[in-house]
Design a protein around this motif. Structure first.
Motif, PDB file in Angstrom:
ATOM      1  N   TRP A 273      -3.258   5.745   6.855  1.00 38.42           N
ATOM      2  CA  TRP A 273      -3.860   5.381   5.560  1.00 38.42           C
ATOM      3  C   TRP A 273      -5.198   4.672   5.811  1.00 38.42           C
ATOM      4  CZ3 TRP A 273      -2.285   6.458   0.625  1.00 38.42           C
ATOM      5  CH2 TRP A 273      -2.920   5.769  -0.415  1.00 38.42           C
ATOM      6  N   THR A 274      -6.241   5.040   5.071  1.00 35.26           N
ATOM      7  CA  THR A 274      -7.549   4.426   5.318  1.00 35.26           C
ATOM      8  C   THR A 274      -7.933   3.467   4.195  1.00 35.26           C
ATOM      9  OG1 THR A 274      -8.783   6.104   4.107  1.00 35.26           O
ATOM     10  CG2 THR A 274      -8.332   6.556   6.442  1.00 35.26           C
ATOM     11  N   SER A 275      -8.851   2.566   4.514  1.00 35.18           N
ATOM     12  CA  SER A 275      -9.305   1.629   3.476  1.00 35.18           C
ATOM     13  C   SER A 275     -10.049   2.392   2.381  1.00 35.18           C
ATOM     14  CB  SER A 275     -10.212   0.560   4.089  1.00 35.18           C
ATOM     15  OG  SER A 275     -11.349   1.173   4.640  1.00 35.18           O
ATOM     16  N   GLY A 276     -10.659   3.510   2.760  1.00 33.72           N
ATOM     17  CA  GLY A 276     -11.332   4.348   1.759  1.00 33.72           C
ATOM     18  C   GLY A 276     -10.340   4.854   0.720  1.00 33.72           C
ATOM     19  N   GLU A 277      -9.130   5.204   1.188  1.00 38.96           N
ATOM     20  CA  GLU A 277      -8.113   5.694   0.255  1.00 38.96           C
ATOM     21  C   GLU A 277      -7.649   4.582  -0.682  1.00 38.96           C
ATOM     22  OE1 GLU A 277      -6.057   9.413   2.629  1.00 38.96           O
ATOM     23  OE2 GLU A 277      -5.843   7.406   3.486  1.00 38.96           O
ATOM     24  N   SER A 278      -7.566   3.367  -0.135  1.00 37.39           N
ATOM     25  CA  SER A 278      -7.206   2.226  -0.992  1.00 37.39           C
ATOM     26  C   SER A 278      -8.252   2.036  -2.081  1.00 37.39           C
ATOM     27  CB  SER A 278      -7.100   0.936  -0.171  1.00 37.39           C
ATOM     28  OG  SER A 278      -5.954   0.982   0.647  1.00 37.39           O
ATOM     29  N   GLU A 279      -9.520   2.075  -1.674  1.00 40.02           N
ATOM     30  CA  GLU A 279     -10.620   1.895  -2.642  1.00 40.02           C
ATOM     31  C   GLU A 279     -10.578   2.964  -3.728  1.00 40.02           C
ATOM     32  OE1 GLU A 279     -14.614   1.903  -0.938  1.00 40.02           O
ATOM     33  OE2 GLU A 279     -13.939   0.271   0.384  1.00 40.02           O
ATOM     34  N   LEU A 280     -10.329   4.165  -3.266  1.00 36.39           N
ATOM     35  CA  LEU A 280     -10.308   5.301  -4.177  1.00 36.39           C
ATOM     36  C   LEU A 280      -9.228   5.119  -5.236  1.00 36.39           C
ATOM     37  CD1 LEU A 280     -12.073   7.821  -3.634  1.00 36.39           C
ATOM     38  CD2 LEU A 280      -9.983   8.967  -2.978  1.00 36.39           C
ATOM     39  N   LEU A 281      -8.022   4.764  -4.766  1.00 38.73           N
ATOM     40  CA  LEU A 281      -6.918   4.620  -5.715  1.00 38.73           C
ATOM     41  C   LEU A 281      -7.115   3.388  -6.596  1.00 38.73           C
ATOM     42  CD1 LEU A 281      -3.667   5.815  -3.916  1.00 38.73           C
ATOM     43  CD2 LEU A 281      -5.244   7.043  -5.406  1.00 38.73           C
ATOM     44  N   THR A 282      -7.754   2.366  -6.042  1.00 34.41           N
ATOM     45  CA  THR A 282      -8.034   1.185  -6.854  1.00 34.41           C
ATOM     46  C   THR A 282      -8.951   1.572  -8.022  1.00 34.41           C
ATOM     47  OG1 THR A 282      -7.882  -0.113  -4.846  1.00 34.41           O
ATOM     48  CG2 THR A 282      -8.828  -1.206  -6.733  1.00 34.41           C
ATOM     49  N   GLY A 283      -9.968   2.391  -7.724  1.00 33.85           N
ATOM     50  CA  GLY A 283     -10.864   2.881  -8.771  1.00 33.85           C
ATOM     51  C   GLY A 283     -10.126   3.798  -9.744  1.00 33.85           C
TER      52      GLY A 283
ATOM     53  N   GLN B 293       1.141  -1.810  -0.641  1.00 34.40           N
ATOM     54  CA  GLN B 293       2.311  -1.380   0.134  1.00 34.40           C
ATOM     55  C   GLN B 293       2.011  -0.115   0.921  1.00 34.40           C
ATOM     56  OE1 GLN B 293       5.620  -0.781  -2.513  1.00 34.40           O
ATOM     57  NE2 GLN B 293       5.755  -2.993  -2.928  1.00 34.40           N
ATOM     58  N   ALA B 294       1.377   0.824   0.231  1.00 35.70           N
ATOM     59  CA  ALA B 294       1.043   2.092   0.890  1.00 35.70           C
ATOM     60  C   ALA B 294       0.156   1.830   2.097  1.00 35.70           C
ATOM     61  CB  ALA B 294       0.348   3.026  -0.098  1.00 35.70           C
ATOM     62  N   ALA B 295      -0.823   0.944   1.915  1.00 37.91           N
ATOM     63  CA  ALA B 295      -1.755   0.646   3.005  1.00 37.91           C
ATOM     64  C   ALA B 295      -1.019   0.086   4.205  1.00 37.91           C
ATOM     65  CB  ALA B 295      -2.824  -0.341   2.529  1.00 37.91           C
ATOM     66  N   ALA B 296       0.000  -0.718   3.943  1.00 38.13           N
ATOM     67  CA  ALA B 296       0.737  -1.335   5.045  1.00 38.13           C
ATOM     68  C   ALA B 296       1.731  -0.362   5.679  1.00 38.13           C
ATOM     69  CB  ALA B 296       1.464  -2.580   4.534  1.00 38.13           C
ATOM     70  N   ALA B 297       2.286   0.533   4.863  1.00 34.96           N
ATOM     71  CA  ALA B 297       3.422   1.317   5.343  1.00 34.96           C
ATOM     72  C   ALA B 297       3.063   2.718   5.841  1.00 34.96           C
ATOM     73  CB  ALA B 297       4.472   1.419   4.223  1.00 34.96           C
TER      74      ALA B 297
END
Ligand code: TRP
Ligand code: SF4
Length: 402
Positions: free
Chosen positions: A228-238, A220-224
């Protein structure tokens, strides 16, 4: 994007047919499906040949010419020399700090080789550490696959353990937590709180539901959120999984079908046994060597019937001859219908046929060595780009950036 394959070979003399059928042929095939990095493992050669530097010196470029002769295409793969990239040594040193001594002492090839190579003193620090150097070679390029023979499978296993331990020790650096926190701060208060709750729940119970909820928030954050970067998504996923950042990637051994070609005397083909045919051996010499090959020891006279299973020439037929030729050799042998020299002729012809394009492809490099130096130069520089990037991450993770 193609996955990366990495492999190395020691420069300890001219390559022979055993190297070609056991490894090199496979390297050539892999070029079609992978991004391939192949390197001259000159430091590895020194771990056993530290008293014979001249062999190594002489073999480095000769070996690269053998590779190209076999069909490695410098436009499609990266060819380089280990010692030209000190980054390998740096990673080796850093990995050495946290690698338990027992992991190295337990590598099966360690005690075996010390026993087998009695003419060398291998009770050295370098020889014990060499599988760790190999781990550094592999991890520095984040290779997905390593094509290795049975004897080297334990080294890939060690590499995986070393990577796992590194990520565990250093993947959760304070720096990582700080960056994760700043990504968290971009979420709404509610989302940040929920994500934190899911992270805790997953850490305590391993519940898949917690992961799913957490992942949904990140999506949701990535879409909204703008910016927001894909790097941040990866980071939070980890972060959600508590695994930290994967700095070093665990490679997998690539066991592909290889052919075992024995030496002229039926033992393993090896320079130390003096039973080899070099890839670029002179045709007359190939003929002489095969004509002198031992055959079924029980077939003493031309009129004695033989058994191909007892004959090293038959092993060559299995690799070099088509089915009709094999049937002809088997029938002729077991009925004493053909003589051994007659039986060897198709093998001689097939080996010469196989070698012809190798000689042709090698020729321009032999007559102009600068060409091969240039290929290695270019390969080394592109390997360096990757190696440097990994080392930046590694130094950062270990807190070595001041
Ligand atoms: N140890 C390998 C050998 O002796 C050569 C090698 C060194 C290697 N580093 C490597 C092979 C990395 C695969 C990957 O043959
Ligand atoms: Fe070997 Fe061929 Fe002679 Fe039989 S005939 S012993 S297979 S070389």
């Amino acid at each position: 994007m193609k996955q990366r394959v990495l492999s190395g070979m020691r420069p300890t003399g001219a390559l022979h047919l055993g190297h070609y059928h056991g490894a090199l042929k496979n390297w050539v095939r892999l070029q079609d499906d992978y991004e391939c990095f192949y390197f001259v493992a000159d430091w590895h050669a020194l771990t056993t040949h530290y008293e014979e530097r001249s062999v190594i010196e002489k073999s480095v470029y000769d070996m690269v010419i053998d590779w190209i002769a076999a069909g490695l295409d410098p436009d499609r793969c990266t060819i380089f020399i280990q010692s030209r990239l000190p980054e390998h040594a740096e990673l080796f040193t850093l990995l050495a700090m946290g690698t338990p001594l027992g992991w190295l002492e337990r590598v099966p090839s360690y005690k075996d080789q010390i026993e087998n190579l009695k003419d060398r003193d291998l009770a050295t620090y370098g020889f014990l550490g060499y599988p760790l150097l190999q781990a550094a070679d592999i991890l520095i390029y984040k290779a997905a696959f390593v094509p290795v023979g049975e004897d080297q499978a334990s080294h890939v296993e060690l590499t995986r353990e070393v990577a796992r331990r590194f990520n565990h020790l250093y993947g959760r650096s304070p720096e990582f937590d700080a960056i994760a926190t700043s990504a968290l701060a971009k979420l709404s208060k509610d989302d940040a709180r929920t994500l934190e709750k899911q992270r805790k729940a997953f850490g305590e119970t391993g519940a898949a539901q917690a992961l799913a909820r957490g992942d949904a928030i990140i999506r949701q954050a990535a879409a909204a959120i703008t910016g927001w970067t894909s790097g941040e998504s990866e980071l939070l996923t980890g972060y959600l999984r508590g695994s930290g950042k994967t700095i070093l990637t665990e490679p997998e051994a690539l066991h592909t079908e290889v052919t075992k070609l024995p030496g002229l005397d039926g033992r393993k083909m090896s320079k130390s046994y003096g039973n080899t045919i070099a890839m670029r051996e002179e045709p007359a010499e190939v003929e002489r060597k095969i004509r002198r090959m031992p055959t079924d020891p029980q077939r003493v006279r031309r009129t004695d019937k033989g058994d191909p299973e007892r004959c090293p020439v038959w092993q060559f037929h299995l690799i070099y001859s088509d089915a009709p030729t094999q049937a002809w050799a088997r029938a002729g042998c077991t009925s004493a219908g053909i003589g051994c020299l007659e039986c060897k002729q198709p093998v001689i012809d097939a080996v010469l046929r196989e070698q012809k394009p190798w000689r042709e492809r090698a020729e321009p490099y032999l007559s102009n060595p600068k060409k091969v130096h240039w290929i290695v130069e270019v390969g080394t520089e592109s390997a360096r780009v990757v190696a440097r990037e990994t080392m930046r991450d590694v130094r950062g993770a270990m807190g070595l950036i001041y």
